[in-house]
Design a protein around this motif. Structure first.
Motif, PDB file in Angstrom:
ATOM      1  N   UNK A 281      45.021  33.217  25.321  1.00  0.00           N
ATOM      2  CA  UNK A 281      44.888  33.388  26.767  1.00  0.00           C
ATOM      3  C   UNK A 281      43.536  34.012  27.102  1.00  0.00           C
ATOM      4  N   UNK A 282      43.211  33.997  28.381  1.00  0.00           N
ATOM      5  CA  UNK A 282      41.986  34.656  28.826  1.00  0.00           C
ATOM      6  C   UNK A 282      42.034  36.150  28.530  1.00  0.00           C
ATOM      7  N   UNK A 283      43.213  36.752  28.676  1.00  0.00           N
ATOM      8  CA  UNK A 283      43.354  38.171  28.371  1.00  0.00           C
ATOM      9  C   UNK A 283      43.021  38.453  26.913  1.00  0.00           C
ATOM     10  N   UNK A 284      43.463  37.574  26.018  1.00  0.00           N
ATOM     11  CA  UNK A 284      43.174  37.767  24.599  1.00  0.00           C
ATOM     12  C   UNK A 284      41.694  37.530  24.300  1.00  0.00           C
ATOM     13  N   UNK A 285      41.089  36.566  24.994  1.00  0.00           N
ATOM     14  CA  UNK A 285      39.660  36.337  24.814  1.00  0.00           C
ATOM     15  C   UNK A 285      38.853  37.548  25.267  1.00  0.00           C
ATOM     16  N   UNK A 286      39.227  38.136  26.402  1.00  0.00           N
ATOM     17  CA  UNK A 286      38.527  39.321  26.898  1.00  0.00           C
ATOM     18  C   UNK A 286      38.736  40.504  25.955  1.00  0.00           C
ATOM     19  N   UNK A 287      39.928  40.616  25.406  1.00  0.00           N
ATOM     20  CA  UNK A 287      40.183  41.699  24.459  1.00  0.00           C
ATOM     21  C   UNK A 287      39.325  41.564  23.212  1.00  0.00           C
ATOM     22  N   UNK A 288      39.135  40.335  22.751  1.00  0.00           N
ATOM     23  CA  UNK A 288      38.415  40.116  21.498  1.00  0.00           C
ATOM     24  C   UNK A 288      36.898  40.028  21.681  1.00  0.00           C
ATOM     25  N   UNK A 289      36.432  39.398  22.754  1.00  0.00           N
ATOM     26  CA  UNK A 289      34.994  39.253  22.984  1.00  0.00           C
ATOM     27  C   UNK A 289      34.414  40.399  23.809  1.00  0.00           C
ATOM     28  N   UNK A 290      35.263  41.124  24.530  1.00  0.00           N
ATOM     29  CA  UNK A 290      34.768  42.139  25.439  1.00  0.00           C
ATOM     30  C   UNK A 290      34.458  41.535  26.797  1.00  0.00           C
ATOM     31  N   UNK A 291      34.004  42.360  27.720  1.00  0.00           N
ATOM     32  CA  UNK A 291      33.711  41.883  29.065  1.00  0.00           C
ATOM     33  C   UNK A 291      32.396  41.108  29.076  1.00  0.00           C
ATOM     34  N   UNK A 292      32.361  39.968  29.774  1.00  0.00           N
ATOM     35  CA  UNK A 292      31.137  39.170  29.832  1.00  0.00           C
ATOM     36  C   UNK A 292      30.124  39.788  30.792  1.00  0.00           C
ATOM     37  N   UNK A 293      28.878  39.358  30.663  1.00  0.00           N
ATOM     38  CA  UNK A 293      27.854  39.793  31.613  1.00  0.00           C
ATOM     39  C   UNK A 293      28.015  39.071  32.941  1.00  0.00           C
ATOM     40  N   UNK A 294      28.341  37.774  32.852  1.00  0.00           N
ATOM     41  CA  UNK A 294      28.427  36.930  34.036  1.00  0.00           C
ATOM     42  C   UNK A 294      29.686  36.081  33.967  1.00  0.00           C
ATOM     43  N   UNK A 295      30.062  35.536  35.118  1.00  0.00           N
ATOM     44  CA  UNK A 295      31.158  34.579  35.144  1.00  0.00           C
ATOM     45  C   UNK A 295      30.862  33.524  36.198  1.00  0.00           C
ATOM     46  N   UNK A 296      31.588  32.429  36.082  1.00  0.00           N
ATOM     47  CA  UNK A 296      31.484  31.351  37.052  1.00  0.00           C
ATOM     48  C   UNK A 296      32.878  30.785  37.258  1.00  0.00           C
ATOM     49  N   UNK A 297      33.433  30.938  38.456  1.00  0.00           N
ATOM     50  CA  UNK A 297      34.756  30.408  38.795  1.00  0.00           C
ATOM     51  C   UNK A 297      34.575  29.394  39.914  1.00  0.00           C
TER      52      UNK A 297
ATOM     53  N   UNK B  85      39.708  40.171  40.317  1.00  0.00           N
ATOM     54  CA  UNK B  85      38.715  40.371  41.367  1.00  0.00           C
ATOM     55  C   UNK B  85      37.660  39.268  41.413  1.00  0.00           C
ATOM     56  N   UNK B  86      37.827  38.238  40.617  1.00  0.00           N
ATOM     57  CA  UNK B  86      36.830  37.168  40.623  1.00  0.00           C
ATOM     58  C   UNK B  86      36.973  36.323  41.899  1.00  0.00           C
ATOM     59  N   UNK B  87      35.878  35.726  42.304  1.00  0.00           N
ATOM     60  CA  UNK B  87      35.862  34.857  43.481  1.00  0.00           C
ATOM     61  C   UNK B  87      35.678  33.424  43.030  1.00  0.00           C
ATOM     62  N   UNK B  88      36.502  32.511  43.563  1.00  0.00           N
ATOM     63  CA  UNK B  88      36.451  31.103  43.182  1.00  0.00           C
ATOM     64  C   UNK B  88      35.620  30.346  44.208  1.00  0.00           C
TER      65      UNK B  88
END
Length: 231
Positions: free
Chosen positions: A122-138, A224-227
């Motif tokens: 899941x995305x939660x597991x990816x964030x747990x393993x990779x840490x928080x990203x610098x940027x995102x795009x939704x 809190x991300x914006x799509x």
């Protein structure tokens, strides 16, 4: 003279004893809850791919895959890219698939993608393993079957992109959403990474500018991300 108990007295006594005994209800059988086994970070993150020879020749890449990933040459499939200006190779290890694109669509770096057949972290597991990203795009992506809602987590300093999509128009993205694939390229600046992650675009093009403008700083929480309406 010995008195024998009257039968009626015995009956009354038995009834009194019975009334004092608590009758325990039978327990109802309930189905056991389905518990998903959490993914370990070694199953999510393939650290070997961050050391991939992104600028190497086709032969050197094949040799590296055989030595570092442990894939035999006969298990590596693929050939020239669609326009003949590069090549695409792919292989599988268990339930995990890998794909390599080199020198195709104007890229100056190998693009390595990996994902899973069937269940995925899941995305939660990816964030747990990779840490928080610098940027995102939704964003919402228009497909022949309708809108998809997608999220890309950008780690420019690692040349890493985690992607996830649902095949519908959604108003929010949840931590439980499955990861679609993870991309690895040569780390670099944002202007270098956009063409490496996205096929067939160059700095200054309309598509490049649209992607650049849609990238946002990570807000600290997936809720809190914006799509964006357009991807």
């Amino acid at each position: 003279m010995q008195h024998r108990p009257h039968p009626m007295g015995l009956l009354l006594g038995a009834l009194l004893l019975t009334s004092c005994v608590e009758v325990m209800p039978q327990s109802e059988s309930t189905p056991s809850a389905v518990v998903e086994t959490p993914w370990s970070c070694t199953e999510v993150v393939d650290l070997r791919l961050e050391a991939f020879p992104f600028r190497a020749s086709e032969e050197a890449v094949s040799t590296w895959v055989q030595q570092e990933i442990g894939v035999q040459s006969t298990a590596i499939q693929g050939g020239p890219s669609a326009f003949g200006n590069g090549y695409v190779k792919y292989w599988r290890v268990g339930q995990r698939w890998y794909e390599v694109s080199q020198w195709s669509d104007g890229r100056d770096s190998v693009l390595v993608k990996t994902g899973w057949d069937g269940s995925a972290p899941s995305l939660a597991e990816a964030l747990r393993c990779f840490g928080q990203p610098s940027l995102y795009r939704a964003y919402l992506a228009m497909t022949p079957g309708g809108y998809w809602t997608c999220l890309d987590l950008w780690y420019p300093e690692r040349g890493l992109l985690v992607s996830s999509c649902v095949t519908r128009k959604a108003t929010r993205i949840t931590p439980e959403q499955a990861v679609a694939d993870i991309s690895y390229v040569q780390p670099g600046t944002l202007s270098e990474l956009i063409p490496r992650f996205t096929a067939g675009i160059s700095p200054g093009s309309e598509r490049y500018t649209q992607i650049e403008r849609s990238l946002k700083p990570w807000p600290g929480d997936i809720s809190r991300i914006a799509i964006d309406d357009r991807g």
